[in-house]
Design a protein around this motif. Structure first.
Motif, PDB file in Angstrom:
ATOM      1  N   CYS A  16     -15.774  18.187 -31.000  1.00  0.00           N
ATOM      2  CA  CYS A  16     -15.456  16.970 -31.744  1.00  0.00           C
ATOM      3  C   CYS A  16     -13.961  16.731 -31.691  1.00  0.00           C
ATOM      4  CB  CYS A  16     -15.921  17.092 -33.201  1.00  0.00           C
ATOM      5  SG  CYS A  16     -15.519  15.631 -34.205  1.00  0.00           S
ATOM      6  N   GLN A  18     -12.208  14.547 -33.288  1.00  0.00           N
ATOM      7  CA  GLN A  18     -11.635  14.321 -34.611  1.00  0.00           C
ATOM      8  C   GLN A  18     -11.398  15.653 -35.322  1.00  0.00           C
ATOM      9  OE1 GLN A  18     -10.113  12.175 -36.017  1.00  0.00           O
ATOM     10  NE2 GLN A  18     -10.371  12.187 -38.242  1.00  0.00           N
ATOM     11  N   ARG A  19     -12.331  16.587 -35.194  1.00  0.00           N
ATOM     12  CA  ARG A  19     -12.122  17.912 -35.781  1.00  0.00           C
ATOM     13  C   ARG A  19     -10.881  18.565 -35.179  1.00  0.00           C
ATOM     14  NH1 ARG A  19     -16.611  22.678 -36.761  1.00  0.00           N
ATOM     15  NH2 ARG A  19     -15.161  24.375 -37.241  1.00  0.00           N
ATOM     16  N   LYS A 259     -15.192  10.776 -32.868  1.00  0.00           N
ATOM     17  CA  LYS A 259     -15.969  11.586 -33.798  1.00  0.00           C
ATOM     18  C   LYS A 259     -17.341  11.874 -33.199  1.00  0.00           C
ATOM     19  CE  LYS A 259     -13.912   9.889 -38.118  1.00  0.00           C
ATOM     20  NZ  LYS A 259     -14.186   9.223 -39.414  1.00  0.00           N
ATOM     21  N   ASN A 260     -17.649  13.130 -33.035  1.00  0.00           N
ATOM     22  CA  ASN A 260     -18.977  13.526 -32.574  1.00  0.00           C
ATOM     23  C   ASN A 260     -19.800  13.903 -33.800  1.00  0.00           C
ATOM     24  OD1 ASN A 260     -21.265  14.464 -31.324  1.00  0.00           O
ATOM     25  ND2 ASN A 260     -20.319  16.346 -30.550  1.00  0.00           N
ATOM     26  N   THR A 261     -20.544  12.945 -34.345  1.00  0.00           N
ATOM     27  CA  THR A 261     -21.280  13.178 -35.591  1.00  0.00           C
ATOM     28  C   THR A 261     -22.424  14.178 -35.419  1.00  0.00           C
ATOM     29  OG1 THR A 261     -22.646  11.223 -35.151  1.00  0.00           O
ATOM     30  CG2 THR A 261     -20.687  10.930 -36.529  1.00  0.00           C
ATOM     31  N   GLN A 262     -22.785  14.475 -34.175  1.00  0.00           N
ATOM     32  CA  GLN A 262     -23.820  15.483 -33.953  1.00  0.00           C
ATOM     33  C   GLN A 262     -23.324  16.882 -34.314  1.00  0.00           C
ATOM     34  OE1 GLN A 262     -27.027  14.721 -33.073  1.00  0.00           O
ATOM     35  NE2 GLN A 262     -26.306  12.620 -33.333  1.00  0.00           N
ATOM     36  N   CYS A 264     -21.414  17.530 -37.016  1.00  0.00           N
ATOM     37  CA  CYS A 264     -21.063  17.615 -38.435  1.00  0.00           C
ATOM     38  C   CYS A 264     -21.767  18.767 -39.141  1.00  0.00           C
ATOM     39  CB  CYS A 264     -21.391  16.309 -39.155  1.00  0.00           C
ATOM     40  SG  CYS A 264     -20.355  14.913 -38.656  1.00  0.00           S
ATOM     41  N   PHE A 273     -16.157  17.970 -42.925  1.00  0.00           N
ATOM     42  CA  PHE A 273     -17.214  16.992 -43.167  1.00  0.00           C
ATOM     43  C   PHE A 273     -16.922  16.147 -44.405  1.00  0.00           C
ATOM     44  CE2 PHE A 273     -21.325  15.850 -45.130  1.00  0.00           C
ATOM     45  CZ  PHE A 273     -21.863  15.075 -44.114  1.00  0.00           C
ATOM     46  N   CYS A 276     -14.160  13.647 -43.764  1.00  0.00           N
ATOM     47  CA  CYS A 276     -14.550  12.532 -42.900  1.00  0.00           C
ATOM     48  C   CYS A 276     -15.401  11.501 -43.637  1.00  0.00           C
ATOM     49  CB  CYS A 276     -15.292  13.055 -41.674  1.00  0.00           C
ATOM     50  SG  CYS A 276     -14.231  13.869 -40.458  1.00  0.00           S
ATOM     51  N   VAL A 277     -16.231  11.959 -44.565  1.00  0.00           N
ATOM     52  CA  VAL A 277     -17.096  11.006 -45.280  1.00  0.00           C
ATOM     53  C   VAL A 277     -16.424  10.450 -46.527  1.00  0.00           C
ATOM     54  CG1 VAL A 277     -19.202  12.090 -44.417  1.00  0.00           C
ATOM     55  CG2 VAL A 277     -18.274  12.816 -46.628  1.00  0.00           C
TER      56      VAL A 277
END
Length: 287
Positions: A16, A18-19, A259-262, A264, A273, A276-277
């Motif tokens: 990810c 973003q991470r 962002k790779n939401t898979q 999370c 997490f 990000c939310v």
């Protein structure tokens, strides 16, 4: 002065962007590490020192105060690490003389050979068998890699044929030792599949886990020789250079991190997490 880029950083970026951006560019880290990471580090310490006591000393020396308050939960983790280290040392007699071997190398353009002015590549080999040291691979330098995992199946082992880290370390070893290094002895120890019973003390559970590792080694210990061809390592060099360039573009703001939401909640919950939310802000992290 070039910054060091590690295999861990490359892996984080691939999972990810973003991470990676939050961890390596914004320098945000959780105040406390995950217990599973401490257990993995303790396992490596025990294998390197060939000592269960060394693994336990590592865990106890690194326990945050809130984990000490957990009491039995921390002791259960210790019993698991003790069983994994003791079982691994009983299972495998051949260990390299050089373990936790650090390297620091230039990251080069795959076509021109020019070194990056922004990054050098750094990492640690879990083990290195010198030429002639491993009886099954005479006359060759062979790397060792040790892992712990909750699930080890056919897909896990087959994935090693394309694993980015394996390619990384074989490239690094070939560059460092100035000879082709194409083989990794990959050892995986599965975490226990039995749980503590309600009426069972920590001591009783620890003994039961220890015996399970010794009595069912085929269930817990896996070893595979993983190799790479020259063509595969050439492909790795191009991929690593492309990742390095994209990391720099994101850092200077030329590209947004994806962002790779898979990722999370796969392979455990991402430590960023909640950020990000929008449930927390950056003050929940140390910088």
């Amino acid at each position: 002065m070039p910054e060091l880029i590690t295999q861990t950083e490359l892996t984080t970026f691939s999972r990810c962007e973003q991470r990676h951006n939050l961890r390596y560019n914004q320098r945000l880290t959780p105040f406390e590490g995950h217990p599973a990471l401490a257990m993995g580090s303790a396992f490596h310490e025990g294998v390197e020192k060939k000592s269960v006591d060394a693994a336990l000393a590592f865990m106890r020396g690194g326990e945050p105060i809130w984990e000490i308050w957990e009491g039995d939960a921390a002791r259960v983790r210790e019993s698991i690490v003790s069983a994994m280290v003791g079982g691994a040392l009983a299972r495998w007699s051949e260990w390299p003389s050089r373990q936790e071997f650090q390297f620091d190398l230039p990251l080069r353009h795959p076509d021109t050979g020019n070194s990056s002015k922004r990054h050098r590549f750094s990492g640690v080999f879990d083990g290195v068998w010198a030429s002639g040291e491993h009886p099954s691979y005479p006359g060759r330098i062979v790397l060792g890699e040790w892992k712990t995992a909750s699930v080890v199946n056919q897909d896990y082992m087959q994935r090693l044929e394309v694993d980015f880290q394996v390619s990384t370390y074989l490239w690094a070893a070939s560059t460092l030792f100035k000879t082709p290094v194409r083989e990794v002895v990959y050892r995986v120890v599965k975490k226990p599949t039995i749980r503590q019973k309600k009426e069972e003390s920590v001591e009783e559970y620890a003994e039961r886990v220890k015996q399970d590792y010794l009595e069912r080694p085929e269930h817990y210990f896996f070893e595979q020789l993983v190799t790479r061809t020259d063509e595969q390592l050439e492909a790795w060099k191009r991929q690593a250079w492309a990742i390095h360039k994209r990391i720099l573009q994101i850092k200077r703001g030329a590209l947004p991190p994806i962002k790779n939401t898979q990722s999370c909640i796969s392979r455990g919950r991402c430590p960023y997490f909640d950020l990000c939310v929008g449930a927390i802000d950056e003050t929940a992290f140390k910088k």
